[in-house]
Design an enzyme around this catalytic site. Sequence first.
Site: not given
Ligand code: GRF
Length: 219
Positions: A71, A99, A113, A115, A149, A151, A153
């Site tokens: 990775r 990552l 990101n 989430h 970090d 973690g 998210d």
């Molecule tokens: C989104 O709902 C995001 O929150 C999650 O993956 C989904 C990606 O959707 N991490 P898309 O590929 O942008 O349609």
Amino acid sequence: MASRGADQPLRIGVLASGAGTNLQALLESVHGNEALVVAVAADKPTAGALARARDAGVETAVFPIGDYPDRAARDAAIAAWLIGHDVELVVLAGYMALLTSPFLSRFPDAVVNIHPSLLPAFPGVRAIEQAIDYGVKVFGVTVHFVLDDGGIDTGPVIAQRAVEIANATDPDAVHEALRPLEHALLPEAVRLIARGAVSRDPDNPRRIRVAGAGDDTPG
Ligand code: GRF
């Protein structure tokens, strides 16, 4: 983040694994205005985000894990590709791989990101399922920085938006309810970053300050 002229659009690289609807939201809002999406990479060739990028004339690349010894090597290659495109901000728009340091150390405070939960509740995979199983009544989405970090998210929160769903049992239905929130919030966060309105609170660097937003007032 690299410095640039006030009138220069912020150069964005997007990483995605899925359909790319969040990428599309960026392409239809900030792209060509405050920001320019200059590079889109995926971890698999089937990611629908790649076609959306190509349709918008944005360069794409695929970095399958099988092409690299591990990775870290894959992440170093992605970072080098983005740096080769002078990317200043990396947006993870449904990127489903974690990552590693060889990537994150190249983009300090410059990876965000989206989430599908109100962090710090329900980090990691299957966030919506976790929230339904817990029985929450308010769902939501978070845009946050990704730090090196260790973690998942855990980075500082930039923006969040919520929706009440009283009797949720179906993850697909909740995801459909969250999509419009995501598609609004991610471009808003990118726009704020592009305008230089986002900074760390010197009193507590885990807190993000948004210039122009009220202090200790709702909204
Ligand atoms: C989104 O709902 C995001 O929150 C999650 O993956 C989904 C990606 O959707 N991490 P898309 O590929 O942008 O349609």
